[in-house]
Motif scaffolding. Structure first.
Motif, PDB file in Angstrom:
ATOM      1  N   PRO A 278       0.828  -1.214   0.000  1.00  0.00           N
ATOM      2  CA  PRO A 278       0.000   0.000   0.000  1.00  0.00           C
ATOM      3  C   PRO A 278       0.861   1.263   0.000  1.00  0.00           C
ATOM      4  N   GLU A 279       0.349   2.319  -0.626  1.00  0.00           N
ATOM      5  CA  GLU A 279       1.011   3.614  -0.615  1.00  0.00           C
ATOM      6  C   GLU A 279      -0.050   4.701  -0.814  1.00  0.00           C
ATOM      7  N   PRO A 280       0.203   5.923  -0.348  1.00  0.00           N
ATOM      8  CA  PRO A 280      -0.795   6.995  -0.477  1.00  0.00           C
ATOM      9  C   PRO A 280      -1.032   7.355  -1.949  1.00  0.00           C
ATOM     10  N   SER A 281      -2.263   7.717  -2.227  1.00  0.00           N
ATOM     11  CA  SER A 281      -2.602   8.150  -3.583  1.00  0.00           C
ATOM     12  C   SER A 281      -2.100   9.573  -3.804  1.00  0.00           C
ATOM     13  N   PRO A 282      -1.487   9.868  -4.957  1.00  0.00           N
ATOM     14  CA  PRO A 282      -0.981  11.227  -5.197  1.00  0.00           C
ATOM     15  C   PRO A 282      -2.098  12.249  -5.440  1.00  0.00           C
ATOM     16  N   SER A 283      -3.319  11.793  -5.767  1.00  0.00           N
ATOM     17  CA  SER A 283      -4.388  12.724  -6.137  1.00  0.00           C
ATOM     18  C   SER A 283      -5.357  13.018  -5.003  1.00  0.00           C
ATOM     19  N   ASP A 284      -5.500  12.116  -4.036  1.00  0.00           N
ATOM     20  CA  ASP A 284      -6.438  12.345  -2.931  1.00  0.00           C
ATOM     21  C   ASP A 284      -5.901  11.685  -1.674  1.00  0.00           C
ATOM     22  N   ASP A 285      -6.764  11.539  -0.667  1.00  0.00           N
ATOM     23  CA  ASP A 285      -6.342  10.967   0.613  1.00  0.00           C
ATOM     24  C   ASP A 285      -6.508   9.455   0.689  1.00  0.00           C
ATOM     25  N   SER A 286      -6.847   8.828  -0.413  1.00  0.00           N
ATOM     26  CA  SER A 286      -7.060   7.379  -0.395  1.00  0.00           C
ATOM     27  C   SER A 286      -5.713   6.642  -0.429  1.00  0.00           C
ATOM     28  N   THR A 287      -5.816   5.351  -0.300  1.00  0.00           N
ATOM     29  CA  THR A 287      -4.634   4.482  -0.334  1.00  0.00           C
ATOM     30  C   THR A 287      -4.737   3.535  -1.517  1.00  0.00           C
ATOM     31  N   LEU A 288      -3.633   3.350  -2.198  1.00  0.00           N
ATOM     32  CA  LEU A 288      -3.578   2.466  -3.362  1.00  0.00           C
ATOM     33  C   LEU A 288      -2.689   1.262  -3.060  1.00  0.00           C
ATOM     34  N   TRP A 289      -3.110   0.140  -3.593  1.00  0.00           N
ATOM     35  CA  TRP A 289      -2.225  -1.046  -3.585  1.00  0.00           C
ATOM     36  C   TRP A 289      -1.439  -1.014  -4.891  1.00  0.00           C
ATOM     37  N   THR A 290      -0.128  -0.941  -4.778  1.00  0.00           N
ATOM     38  CA  THR A 290       0.720  -0.737  -5.947  1.00  0.00           C
ATOM     39  C   THR A 290       1.650  -1.926  -6.132  1.00  0.00           C
ATOM     40  N   VAL A 291       1.697  -2.389  -7.355  1.00  0.00           N
ATOM     41  CA  VAL A 291       2.638  -3.436  -7.754  1.00  0.00           C
ATOM     42  C   VAL A 291       3.619  -2.808  -8.728  1.00  0.00           C
ATOM     43  N   ARG A 292       4.917  -2.872  -8.394  1.00  0.00           N
ATOM     44  CA  ARG A 292       5.962  -2.322  -9.255  1.00  0.00           C
ATOM     45  C   ARG A 292       6.931  -3.424  -9.635  1.00  0.00           C
ATOM     46  N   ALA A 293       7.392  -3.369 -10.874  1.00  0.00           N
ATOM     47  CA  ALA A 293       8.409  -4.311 -11.344  1.00  0.00           C
ATOM     48  C   ALA A 293       9.278  -3.616 -12.376  1.00  0.00           C
ATOM     49  N   ALA A 294      10.581  -3.800 -12.254  1.00  0.00           N
ATOM     50  CA  ALA A 294      11.547  -3.295 -13.234  1.00  0.00           C
ATOM     51  C   ALA A 294      12.266  -4.495 -13.835  1.00  0.00           C
ATOM     52  N   LEU A 295      12.091  -4.705 -15.130  1.00  0.00           N
ATOM     53  CA  LEU A 295      12.609  -5.892 -15.815  1.00  0.00           C
ATOM     54  C   LEU A 295      13.722  -5.469 -16.757  1.00  0.00           C
ATOM     55  N   PRO A 296      14.989  -5.807 -16.473  1.00  0.00           N
ATOM     56  CA  PRO A 296      16.095  -5.437 -17.364  1.00  0.00           C
ATOM     57  C   PRO A 296      15.982  -6.175 -18.693  1.00  0.00           C
ATOM     58  N   LEU A 297      16.105  -5.455 -19.775  1.00  0.00           N
ATOM     59  CA  LEU A 297      15.996  -6.064 -21.093  1.00  0.00           C
ATOM     60  C   LEU A 297      17.230  -6.893 -21.425  1.00  0.00           C
ATOM     61  N   ASP A 298      18.388  -6.520 -20.883  1.00  0.00           N
ATOM     62  CA  ASP A 298      19.597  -7.284 -21.150  1.00  0.00           C
ATOM     63  C   ASP A 298      19.507  -8.676 -20.558  1.00  0.00           C
ATOM     64  N   GLU A 299      18.950  -8.801 -19.359  1.00  0.00           N
ATOM     65  CA  GLU A 299      18.781 -10.123 -18.761  1.00  0.00           C
ATOM     66  C   GLU A 299      17.778 -10.940 -19.557  1.00  0.00           C
ATOM     67  N   GLY A 300      16.786 -10.272 -20.135  1.00  0.00           N
ATOM     68  CA  GLY A 300      15.832 -11.000 -20.979  1.00  0.00           C
ATOM     69  C   GLY A 300      16.503 -11.578 -22.206  1.00  0.00           C
ATOM     70  N   ASP A 301      17.440 -10.840 -22.796  1.00  0.00           N
ATOM     71  CA  ASP A 301      18.192 -11.377 -23.938  1.00  0.00           C
ATOM     72  C   ASP A 301      19.009 -12.588 -23.541  1.00  0.00           C
TER      73      ASP A 301
END
Length: 397
Positions: free
Chosen positions: A372-395
């Motif tokens: 969970p993290e605060p919403s940037p637009s209001d006072d609500s809370t968002l459940w956020t999923v983040r992923a960073a996938l390196p393209l070199d490792e994919g190759d």
């Protein structure tokens, strides 16, 4: 404290007994190595050769249990035997003591004894010849070589072959252990991959079925029930088709049917439409370009699919945002959904979805986060999923 004597080997006891009996037989027949009147025979009593014979036979018992002590004692017995008429069996048993000292003794002794006996052999030939200047004097060196250097060299050769065989057997065992370890790791990795694929393929459909069936049972509205049954049927058919495809891939070993193509980011539109049909308010922003590595596309697709499934099961009413952006050789995936209490039917989760997403990202050496993290637009809370996938490792994958 009492010193515990080493336990002799059974074969050594048999060999010592046979040597003693053979020596007694030669002594009884009057057969000696040297005539009684020879100048070097200092002890001419008939029974005297039996003392070195018995002593050497006793050393033969310890040839394997205490090889160095047996060789030293046997050397003393052989020297004593040279001033008597001698016994051929005593000399034969001494050669076996020399052989056993190199074969069974410590590594340092095994290296030194052949050198020492080789020097004694050379000295036994050179010194008498230098003193007497007769060719027959060289035979003394030959006799020393036969009694000492030859068995020591033979023991060293046999020991080297045994050590080489032991090393080869150890390498073979280590290779077998490594192969078994690799096999277990491969099986474990394949089972994990199958578990992730099975979860990602079926969880979305089953979650929709559970939610809509609960709604149909909770609401006394024929129209709502009919729509829910329609959604249930669609997800049941789709889930069954996915299961059949996966089972077919696992069972097909004849090669007459190629494997189905893995999902790509081009299929995100259909995935989002399916989530909308299940009741989610989903928007998609995809800026990923073309020509991404297949492992990266598959991982990103599965992360979005699992995130939408979790939103369907757990998210509160509200918009769900899916965004993909590619830059600096990294594909970034971000999925947000309303976080908080959900009104309506819920489906319990096992946590396997988050584990599967984290494993997929780890295989590509990327970074993953969910929470969970605060919403940037209001006072609500968002459940956020983040992923960073390196393209070199994919190759590389």
């Amino acid at each position: 404290m009492a010193v515990r004597l080493p336990r002799p080997h059974r074969f050594d006891v048999y060999a010592a007994t046979a040597g003693l009996l053979g020596g007694l037989l030669l002594w009884g027949l009057g057969l000696g190595v040297r005539p009684a009147g020879e100048p070097f025979v200092l002890l001419g009593a008939p029974w005297v050769p039996l003392v070195p014979l018995a002593l050497t036979a006793g050393c033969e018992v310890l040839r394997r249990a205490a090889p160095r002590a047996a060789l030293l004692t046997g050397t003393a017995a052989l020297i004593a035997d040279t001033v008597t008429r001698g016994n051929l069996v005593t000399i034969m048993m001494y050669t076996d003591l020399m052989y056993a000292a190199v074969l069974y003794g410590p590594p340092a002794s095994a290296r030194r004894i052949p050198w020492i006996t080789g020097l004694l052999t050379v000295a036994g030939a050179v010194v008498p010849y230098a003193l007497w200047r007769v060719p027959e004097a060289l035979l003394i060196g030959v006799a020393v070589g036969i009694v000492s250097f030859a068995p020591a060299s033979t023991g060293l050769i046999v020991r080297s072959h045994r050590e080489a065989a032991d090393a080869a057997r150890l390498r073979a065992e280590q290779t077998a252990l490594l192969a078994e370890k690799d096999r277990v790791q491969a099986v474990t990795a394949e089972r994990s991959r199958m578990a992730r694929e099975l979860h990602d393929l079926v969880a979305n459909h089953l979650s929709a079925i559970a939610i809509h069936s609960t709604a149909a049972l909770s609401l006394d509205d024929p129209a709502t029930t009919r729509r829910a049954l329609g959604v249930i049927r669609e997800n049941s058919v789709a889930g069954l088709a996915e299961m059949r495809r996966l089972i077919g891939l696992l069972r097909d070993t004849a090669g007459d049917r190629g494997p189905a193509a893995a999902p790509t980011l081009d299929g995100l539109g259909a995935l989002v439409e399916g989530a909308r049909a299940n009741g989610l308010d989903v928007t998609l922003e995809a800026e990923h370009g073309q020509g991404l590595p297949a492992p990266v596309e598959l991982a990103a697709y599965r992360i979005v699919q699992e995130s939408l499934t979790n939103a369907l099961k757990h998210a509160a009413p509200g918009p769900v945002r899916v965004r993909l952006a590619c830059g600096e050789r990294v594909l970034r995936v971000r999925v947000t959904s309303p976080y908080g209490g959900k009104d309506g039917p819920r489906v319990p989760g096992s946590g396997a979805g988050l584990v599967g997403m984290r494993e997929r990202v780890a295989l590509l050496r990327g970074t993953f986060g969910a929470g969970p993290e605060p919403s940037p637009s209001d006072d609500s809370t968002l459940w956020t999923v983040r992923a960073a996938l390196p393209l070199d490792e994919g190759d590389a994958a």
